[in-house]
Write an enzyme that holds these catalytic residues in place. Structure first.
Site, mmCIF file in Angstrom:
data_model
loop_
_atom_site.group_PDB
_atom_site.id
_atom_site.type_symbol
_atom_site.label_atom_id
_atom_site.label_comp_id
_atom_site.label_asym_id
_atom_site.label_seq_id
_atom_site.Cartn_x
_atom_site.Cartn_y
_atom_site.Cartn_z
ATOM 1 N N LYS A 71 0.843 -1.191 0.000
ATOM 2 C CA LYS A 71 0.000 0.000 0.000
ATOM 3 C C LYS A 71 0.884 1.250 0.000
ATOM 4 C CE LYS A 71 -3.952 1.889 2.642
ATOM 5 N NZ LYS A 71 -4.829 1.654 3.819
ATOM 6 N N SER A 110 -9.409 2.153 2.659
ATOM 7 C CA SER A 110 -8.379 2.820 1.898
ATOM 8 C C SER A 110 -7.368 1.905 1.229
ATOM 9 C CB SER A 110 -7.637 3.782 2.818
ATOM 10 O OG SER A 110 -6.999 3.075 3.871
ATOM 11 N N SER A 127 -10.505 -0.138 6.679
ATOM 12 C CA SER A 127 -9.723 0.011 5.444
ATOM 13 C C SER A 127 -9.105 -1.266 4.916
ATOM 14 C CB SER A 127 -8.592 1.029 5.664
ATOM 15 O OG SER A 127 -9.081 2.346 5.609
#
Lengths: 440, 440
Positions: B83, B153, B177
């Site tokens: 990420k 996210s 997330s």
């Protein structure tokens, strides 16, 4: 207030007032601090990285910045020290570890960025216990007696501020790494409420405990940084009078560890505050608090297990045995033990906060067991009087002023409830002139 | 178990077994994943940084490493996604923020270092919601329907694994997330117990909540990473049988938000588990738990206030309004509110843990409100079914297998007590073949 004769003798707030009034330049302040460092560094060894030419250049740049009315931060032109496990983009960050001798981070830690944005600049890096966690001690010596420890792990930061080498420096506390050096070096220091300051860019040992703090030469110095960090309530600090102030004197369950220096510091503080009109009463903490130091140790080592794994798998040979043992869970900390410790602390936190109210404004408690001990390469002293507050997440401030039986500084701690930092600083501002002759 | 025809279709564990047996090279696996990415990236847009030549070179290097009997980690030669708010030293980390478009960290995050030491390598960086916290959405689209969100996210990480573009990827969770994207993309995912994995090198939003997690294509993939991270108990995972397994079905206080997809996923899971011999009973959480989602929101935004201050003072113009508002405390979160939230969570944690024992092995609960919603540039979906577990610090695992009314994946969550991660993975391993046709 005494009038210092040299800029290095000033607090950050005193220097700041003169800089704002154009009666002192950042360059003059910096050169004076550098003179002090030059005279003292061979003995005190507070700095692991320092470039005098660079510092003077930075100060000159800041002196050139145009002032618009009211637009200049009170930290403008003030040099500060940074514990060498907090990242700096313009100088190395060694963690005092042989794994990171030339380590150059790409980014400043968030705290450094906030200080820079306020117009302050990094004087240099201050020696630290390895990873602020164990292993190698700092080379720093106590400026009051070179045969003694300055405390740790924020060894260089505490000694540099206590010795007048820099007005402000940053340290960290996981057990007693920030407040104990404040006591040993005669510096002001604050460990704020946990998670009210970004830790990002500093090296973790135990996230539940790790807390950034800063040193200054007066309570107002601590306020300067609190303003830059937008501490909750700092813009509306209450006026506090010592007269009628309700002070709870907490010996804590660790009182048997108090030595002559600390017993004297506490007796003196109780006497002076009472004479100044404060209402000082003994405060016994509830019985479960007796286990908080044990719980702090378990949390620190239980969480520390994963914080050194990356170095363990990548740099095993250079990783000190202290950290290998943490990864290997040498203390056999079970999930059950760790949960006991985490949940005990969580249960005690609101109990502690509720002590404060109409009957109690602030807690007075020791900052250390006594004067700084000898053998600085072997010990940084005992965190017995600090660990509990770290685990409780509450703000603590060290107030210097007492000298122990050997003439060494011994501070006292003021503690408040979580998020009561601004009020605690307001109380400290009122209390400091009572306890610290230099602040009177 | 079905026999995949292409390496990109394999789980990490399947590919690993072949690599260990020299029946597959890391290069072949990587080329196959790159082919899949090439075919899909224009639509799915999971990656913000990817260099195919570099990935192949890395794989070749790892193929050349000599194998000594038993010495090679099961992650050797496995590519993984990261990420893009987790630091990587060999590729940029943009945080999907215009402040950091070319940001090149000097160091890998600790999790990346641990994976590298185990012989895995970074395939590339996966798109994320800005700072994993608000502001800009990722460009990523749901691989099952490009008009829908992949969740967030951890948008790119979840989509890349769900779509077979890489077998393992790392995400983070502060609200929902990590687990919500697992549900939306049909991936396995674990959010482990808080602070059992070093966060260092990832961007903070709220330290009390921020938790690293990882995605895989099977429970065994999740175990591979847990081994590298030395998860407590992972070396002695118990044998678990679904027959007699005591499952508590918790609709939670958020059940009114469950849509058709999630209602169907839960009904199916209860039915299939019961048919397989599990004892599934309804589990009502104690009443104070009804406030945990509110508390999570307060903690996230209360702590988030200080985590964006450095960008606020240094990069105000480029800082998205969402983060300016956090710094300015737009929601007027008082210390009292924040303490209420922190202490409520702390009080609920041991209550939750004590639910487990002879009468309860695992909790079954929704992973999301339903199928992934439309308008991926506006929403990543609702974290209502995730936030509570993040705040409770407990491990959760997403198990895919159900398809909603529009043919899109809807996962279910298994939750266990704090530090029960290894046992939860053992339970997930037994449960997955019951719920996921691909694992049967």
């Amino acid at each position: 207030m005494k009038s210092p004769t040299q800029p290095w003798q000033m607090s950050a707030a005193e220097a700041s007032a003169l800089i704002q009034a154009r009666a002192l330049s950042a360059e003059e302040l910096t050169r004076s601090c550098l003179d002090r460092i030059a005279a003292r560094n061979a003995d005190v060894k507070a700095w692991v990285w320092l470039d005098p030419e660079r510092a003077i250049r930075k100060a000159k740049e800041l002196d050139k910045v145009q002032i618009h009315a009211g637009a200049k931060s009170r930290l403008h032109g003030i040099p500060f020290g940074v514990k060498d496990m907090i990242d700096t983009a313009e100088m190395p960050t060694t963690n005092n570890s042989p794994i990171y001798p030339d380590n150059q981070p790409s980014h400043d830690a968030q705290v450094v960025r906030i200080m820079k944005a306020a117009g302050a600049f990094v004087m240099g890096k201050c020696d630290t216990v390895e990873f602020a966690a164990g292993g190698r001690k700092a080379l720093t010596r106590n400026p009051y007696d070179f045969a003694r420890t300055p405390g740790g792990s924020s060894s260089g930061s505490g000694a540099a501020v206590g010795d007048g080498q820099v007005p402000i420096a940053f340290g960290t506390q996981t057990g007693g790494s920030h407040i104990r050096p404040a006591s040993f070096n005669g510096a002001y220091g604050i460990k704020p409420t946990h998670n009210t300051f970004s830790w990002s860019g500093a090296r973790h040992l135990s996230p539940t405990l790790d807390t950034l703090g800063w040193y200054g030469r007066s309570v107002e110095d601590l306020v300067l940084v609190a303003e830059a960090a937008r501490m909750v309530g700092i813009d509306a600090m209450p006026d506090v009078s010592v007269k009628g102030l309700k002070v709870g004197f907490s010996r804590t369950h660790n009182w048997p560890k108090a030595e002559e220096g600390t017993v004297g510091a506490m007796e003196r503080a109780v006497r002076l505050l009472t004479e100044a009109g404060a209402i000082v009463t003994d405060l016994d903490l509830p019985e479960p608090f007796a286990d908080l130091n044990t719980a702090q140790h378990i949390v620190m080592n239980g969480e520390g297990r994963v914080q050194f794994l990356a170095d363990y798998v990548q740099n095993y040979e250079l990783l000190h045995e202290d950290f290998r043992k943490k990864v290997e869970n040498f203390e056999a900390i079970t999930p059950e033990k760790l949960l006991w410790a985490l949940d005990l602390a969580a249960a005690c936190r609101p109990v502690f906060d509720k002590l404060f109210g109409p009957e109690l404004d602030v807690i007075l408690t020791p900052s250390a067991c006594g004067e700084a001990p000898f053998k600085p390469s072997e010990t940084t002293g005992d965190p017995a009087f600090n660990s509990m507050w770290t685990l409780l997440h509450v703000p603590t401030v060290n107030i210097p002023g007492h000298l122990g039986p050997n003439g060494l500084p011994v501070g006292v701690t003021l503690a408040g409830p979580r998020f009561g930092d601004a009020r605690l600083l307001a109380i400290a501002k009122a209390v400091a002139p009572v306890l610290d002759p230099k602040a009177a």
